[in-house]
Structures are given as structure tokens and as C-alpha cells.
Enzyme design. Sequence first.
Site, PDB file in Angstrom:
ATOM      1  N   CYS A  81       0.834  -1.205   0.000  1.00  0.00           N
ATOM      2  CA  CYS A  81       0.000   0.000   0.000  1.00  0.00           C
ATOM      3  C   CYS A  81       0.876   1.266   0.000  1.00  0.00           C
ATOM      4  CB  CYS A  81      -1.002  -0.027   1.146  1.00  0.00           C
ATOM      5  SG  CYS A  81      -2.393   1.115   0.916  1.00  0.00           S
ATOM      6  N   HIS A 182      -2.981  -5.373   1.332  1.00  0.00           N
ATOM      7  CA  HIS A 182      -2.408  -5.632   2.660  1.00  0.00           C
ATOM      8  C   HIS A 182      -2.445  -7.125   2.984  1.00  0.00           C
ATOM      9  CE1 HIS A 182      -2.265  -1.430   4.259  1.00  0.00           C
ATOM     10  NE2 HIS A 182      -3.194  -1.235   3.355  1.00  0.00           N
ATOM     11  N   GLU A 184      -0.763  -8.728   5.036  1.00  0.00           N
ATOM     12  CA  GLU A 184      -0.485  -8.963   6.459  1.00  0.00           C
ATOM     13  C   GLU A 184      -1.748  -9.066   7.299  1.00  0.00           C
ATOM     14  OE1 GLU A 184      -0.726  -4.488   6.087  1.00  0.00           O
ATOM     15  OE2 GLU A 184       0.040  -6.145   4.854  1.00  0.00           O
TER      16      GLU A 184
END
Length: 202
Positions: A81, A182, A184
Amino acid sequence: MTRPLVGVLALQGDVREHLAALNDSGADAVGIRRPEELEKIDGLVIPGGESTTMSKLLQIFELLEPLKARLRDGLPAYGSCAGMILLASEILDTRPDAQHLGAIDMTVRRNAFGRQVDSFESDLEFEGIVGDPMRAVFIRAPWVERVGDDVQVLARVPESGGAAAGRIVAVRQGAVVATSFHPEVTGDRRVHELFVDIVRGV
């Protein structure tokens, strides 16, 4: 190099989530806040956040030039991002004084998918990652409008993605990887595993 040491730029964003994902993916992970810490790591993750704020923090913490130097010397890096934005050679819709790292020959448009309310999820086919499509979470995300000849496109928004269909959302140039989304936050470790493999191979 069994467990490489991978730093996570710990100025803003999903630092803890990236540290956990890297540890799960076979790396030893550490937060990076000072220039001297850059010398010890085998790779670096630049998390999401707000890209213009992060560029200011890089200057305040005197990390901008040392990080540029390490990237020029071949440090593997992964940006998600806002991290993608910082790694770009050209950024559209940003402040004129915003700094960036220029590690990937690409043009990125900030907040291309719209505001927070326009955030969405999509399943992506990701080049070099086997198995089921990857569930990608886009939060005020950028997309890539241009890539150079040496940049590999890893993923695009699928045709079902409406106005964003076909937009580039993951790229790689050498040992540097960037995603608009994202990984994660989803629990899917495959992007982090890919990056740790790149770090091991350098």
C-alpha cells in the site's frame, strides 16, 4: 541463510502484523527506526500507512538517504500500500514535497481506489504463487499506471473488479516487490513467504 533477518520500517502502519507474518514465513523480523539498524538486515518491509506522512518521518528519523543507498546496493524490499507508493519512481496525486525511494520503475496513483469507504476485497491470481487465488484487502489503495521494461507484473484486479478491472496491483523489479493490498491482515502468508525466498536468494 536459514532464517534471514528482515526489518520492518516501524514508523507507521501495520508493523506488528508484518513482524508476525515474517516470523511465520521463516525469517527473523525486527522493527527499524534508526539508520544504523539498516546495516544489519538482509531485507526490509515497508508497511502501509499514509505515504506523505511516512516520507516526512523518513526524513525526520534520517532514514531517507541511508535507505536509498541500501536499495541502490541491492537490499531486497517489499512494500504494501503506502510502501508501494514510497518504492515508486513516480507518484501521481501526491504533495509536491513528498519524497520517495525510486526502487521500482513505475508510476503509481495514490488513493486510486478511493476513500476509506471505497475499500474492498478481491480474489487475485498472483504470478509465482501457487494454490488458491489470493484474497486481497484494498484500503485507500494505490494502483500502478505504468511499469518499466524491467518490471514484472505479478497481479491485476480481475475482470469482476468493476471500474478497477485490469489495474496492476502487484509488481516486482529484481529483489524489490510491491503490492497495493495488505496481505499482512488476511492470515495468508504467501506474499511474505515469496519475499523471504527472494531475500534468501540474494
